[in-house]
Design a protein around this motif. Structure first.
Motif, PDB file in Angstrom:
ATOM      1  N   UNK A 134       0.857  -1.122   0.001  1.00 54.98           N
ATOM      2  CA  UNK A 134       0.146   0.031  -0.011  1.00 54.98           C
ATOM      3  C   UNK A 134       0.970   1.032   0.101  1.00 54.98           C
ATOM      4  N   UNK A 135       0.430   2.144  -0.612  1.00 57.34           N
ATOM      5  CA  UNK A 135       1.010   3.546  -0.685  1.00 57.34           C
ATOM      6  C   UNK A 135       0.429   4.592   0.526  1.00 57.34           C
ATOM      7  N   UNK A 136       1.683   4.955   1.405  1.00 57.60           N
ATOM      8  CA  UNK A 136       1.196   5.620   2.389  1.00 57.60           C
ATOM      9  C   UNK A 136       1.847   6.889   2.611  1.00 57.60           C
ATOM     10  N   UNK A 137       1.228   8.029   3.436  1.00 57.32           N
ATOM     11  CA  UNK A 137       1.972   9.319   3.636  1.00 57.32           C
ATOM     12  C   UNK A 137       1.565   9.454   5.261  1.00 57.32           C
ATOM     13  N   UNK A 138       2.501   9.398   5.893  1.00 53.23           N
ATOM     14  CA  UNK A 138       2.824   9.531   7.201  1.00 53.23           C
ATOM     15  C   UNK A 138       2.841  11.068   7.881  1.00 53.23           C
ATOM     16  N   UNK A 139       1.778  11.599   8.419  1.00 51.84           N
ATOM     17  CA  UNK A 139       1.795  12.891   8.669  1.00 51.84           C
ATOM     18  C   UNK A 139       2.009  12.891  10.259  1.00 51.84           C
ATOM     19  N   UNK A 140       3.353  13.368  10.580  1.00 52.69           N
ATOM     20  CA  UNK A 140       4.134  13.153  11.834  1.00 52.69           C
ATOM     21  C   UNK A 140       5.045  14.164  12.074  1.00 52.69           C
ATOM     22  N   UNK A 141       5.750  14.051  13.320  1.00 50.89           N
ATOM     23  CA  UNK A 141       6.841  15.181  13.870  1.00 50.89           C
ATOM     24  C   UNK A 141       7.832  14.939  12.761  1.00 50.89           C
ATOM     25  N   UNK A 142       8.434  16.052  12.318  1.00 53.19           N
ATOM     26  CA  UNK A 142       9.536  16.184  11.299  1.00 53.19           C
ATOM     27  C   UNK A 142      10.708  15.499  11.411  1.00 53.19           C
ATOM     28  N   UNK A 143      10.847  14.829  12.523  1.00 55.89           N
ATOM     29  CA  UNK A 143      12.269  14.026  12.867  1.00 55.89           C
ATOM     30  C   UNK A 143      11.588  12.536  12.781  1.00 55.89           C
ATOM     31  N   UNK A 144      10.433  12.097  12.172  1.00 59.17           N
ATOM     32  CA  UNK A 144      10.134  10.704  11.950  1.00 59.17           C
ATOM     33  C   UNK A 144      10.951  10.135  10.936  1.00 59.17           C
ATOM     34  N   UNK A 145      10.897   8.890  11.268  1.00 63.42           N
ATOM     35  CA  UNK A 145      11.775   7.732  10.342  1.00 63.42           C
ATOM     36  C   UNK A 145      11.286   8.173   8.738  1.00 63.42           C
ATOM     37  N   UNK A 146      12.389   8.614   8.069  1.00 63.63           N
ATOM     38  CA  UNK A 146      11.963   8.923   6.422  1.00 63.63           C
ATOM     39  C   UNK A 146      11.560   7.808   5.482  1.00 63.63           C
ATOM     40  N   UNK A 147      11.803   6.600   6.099  1.00 63.35           N
ATOM     41  CA  UNK A 147      11.439   5.499   5.061  1.00 63.35           C
ATOM     42  C   UNK A 147       9.911   5.421   5.376  1.00 63.35           C
ATOM     43  N   UNK A 148       9.315   6.151   6.068  1.00 64.40           N
ATOM     44  CA  UNK A 148       7.711   5.988   6.212  1.00 64.40           C
ATOM     45  C   UNK A 148       7.053   6.852   5.440  1.00 64.40           C
ATOM     46  N   UNK A 149       7.849   7.601   4.663  1.00 64.33           N
ATOM     47  CA  UNK A 149       7.335   8.748   3.640  1.00 64.33           C
ATOM     48  C   UNK A 149       6.614   9.857   4.179  1.00 64.33           C
ATOM     49  N   UNK A 150       7.475  10.300   5.290  1.00 67.53           N
ATOM     50  CA  UNK A 150       6.725  11.206   6.241  1.00 67.53           C
ATOM     51  C   UNK A 150       6.836  12.840   5.431  1.00 67.53           C
ATOM     52  N   UNK A 151       5.462  13.322   5.911  1.00 69.25           N
ATOM     53  CA  UNK A 151       5.321  14.792   5.887  1.00 69.25           C
ATOM     54  C   UNK A 151       5.468  15.445   7.252  1.00 69.25           C
ATOM     55  N   UNK A 152       6.500  16.003   7.275  1.00 69.32           N
ATOM     56  CA  UNK A 152       6.603  16.499   8.582  1.00 69.32           C
ATOM     57  C   UNK A 152       6.163  17.862   8.913  1.00 69.32           C
ATOM     58  N   UNK A 153       5.638  18.036  10.327  1.00 69.14           N
ATOM     59  CA  UNK A 153       4.951  19.405  10.551  1.00 69.14           C
ATOM     60  C   UNK A 153       5.611  20.020  11.716  1.00 69.14           C
ATOM     61  N   UNK A 154       6.409  21.190  11.616  1.00 69.47           N
ATOM     62  CA  UNK A 154       7.090  21.588  12.737  1.00 69.47           C
ATOM     63  C   UNK A 154       8.225  21.044  13.374  1.00 69.47           C
ATOM     64  N   UNK A 155       8.785  21.580  14.305  1.00 66.44           N
ATOM     65  CA  UNK A 155       9.944  20.998  15.019  1.00 66.44           C
ATOM     66  C   UNK A 155      10.068  21.098  16.375  1.00 66.44           C
ATOM     67  N   UNK A 156      11.029  20.826  17.083  1.00 65.20           N
ATOM     68  CA  UNK A 156      11.027  20.950  18.355  1.00 65.20           C
ATOM     69  C   UNK A 156      11.089  22.422  19.031  1.00 65.20           C
TER      70      UNK A 156
END
Length: 340
Positions: free
Chosen positions: A37-59
């Motif tokens: 399946x094709x996923x986009x993970x909306x998560x913390x900017x420092x999340x695992x990049x292998x999960x196709x992350x769209x990061x929002x904000x930082x610490x």
């Protein structure tokens, strides 16, 4: 299937995991990808990049005293981005109310896995919106489902959490010490575990992020003897290594825990568990994999630990195999197909 996965954005979905929710989200996303399946993970900017992350904000935002305002803006940005992409379904694993409120009129189904007890804003959103045909709710245990049932208008389904059995192979070869791992906070009951280990005169090793230093300084450090070892905040591979000599993994939570992923990780490694009858614990063990303390006190827990230690590792592992990541992920995919 094209899946938008919304994470709780306060902490990275990356090792070393700060808690079970981060570990759950990471493992499930990896399995979605493995299943094609094709996923986009909306998560913390420092999340695992292998999960196709769209990061929002930082610490730098999370350390700001106005973070709750930023957090709402963060989720609004996530939802706007989802609207601009051609997803089939949303799997919401956040603990924020906005994805639920938004989901009532969203163009695609929104499936929310509820990971936290009924708290004010989230509880209100579920109570008001759960009658919507576009919203669907998954809860990780039957006991936790009963907690949320009064606020659900259209009901929910139970899908037990699971672990990657290949990542947690059977390794227990000796019974040298008791083991505990998790977030070091009052609700997790590490102080009770230490007292129970001392009651049995057994060494204790424990690991986890120091999320409440005051609790550690006042309740943990003064209890520790030369037999007790704090290993720090470990990656899962290092936690697994410590399962080799574990006589038992001990659970002494002070709250009604929705699931308790560490219990399955321990059993998968062949280590029996002992714990209080709180939350989902009774649903996770059988007579061959763990022992439930009859009362919620140190002496009862010590008796449960002593009874758990002789349990056979291969039988403990066999029971853990009923909580596999592959089974969990496939149940989610089957449910998504049903609601589409």
């Amino acid at each position: 299937m094209k899946i938008a996965v919304i994470a709780k954005t306060r902490l990275p979905i990356a090792e070393p995991f700060r808690g079970g929710l981060e570990a759950f989200t990471h493992a499930l996303c990896k399995e979605y990808i493995r299943l094609g399946h094709e996923i986009t993970l909306y998560a913390h900017a420092d999340s695992d990049p292998e999960l196709n992350v769209k990061g929002f904000y930082g610490d730098e935002y999370r350390e700001n005293k106005y973070f709750e305002i930023y957090e709402s803006d963060e989720y609004l940005s996530i939802l706007e981005d989802i609207e601009q992409n051609d997803f089939d379904i949303v799997h919401n694993n956040s603990t924020h109310e906005l994805p639920i409120l938004w989901g009532v009129k969203a163009a695609i189904p929104v499936v929310t896995t509820i990971h936290t007890p009924p708290i004010s804003k989230l509880k209100a959103a579920v109570k008001i919106c759960s009658g919507s045909e576009n919203l669907h709710f998954v809860i990780p245990s039957k006991s936790f489902e009963a907690t949320w049932q009064p606020y659900m208008n259209n009901g929910s389904i139970v899908i037990y959490n699971g672990v990657d059995l290949d990542k947690w192979p059977l390794v227990r070869t000796s019974q040298d010490y008791l083991f505990w791992f998790g977030r070091i906070v009052h609700d997790k009951g590490l102080d009770i575990v230490i007292d129970a280990a001392h009651e049995l005169n057994m060494p204790l090793k424990f690991a986890g992020p120091l999320d409440d230093k005051k609790y550690f300084d006042e309740q943990i450090s003064p209890r520790m003897t030369e037999k007790d070892t704090y290993l720090g905040h470990l990656k899962q591979s290092d936690i697994h290594l410590n399962m080799k000599g574990a006589a038992a993994v001990v659970n002494a939570v002070r709250w009604e825990e929705p699931f308790g992923l560490t219990n399955i990780e321990a059993m998968s490694s062949g280590v029996p568990i002992a714990g209080f009858n709180r939350g989902a614990f009774r649903e996770l063990v059988n007579m061959e994999s763990g022992v439930i303390a009859e009362q919620k006190n140190v002496k009862s827990l010590a008796r449960a630990i002593a009874a758990a230690i002789p349990l056979e590792s291969d039988k403990v592992r066999r029971h853990a195999e009923t909580f596999s990541l592959k089974t969990m992920a496939q149940r989610y995919i089957n449910y998504f197909e049903k609601v589409l």
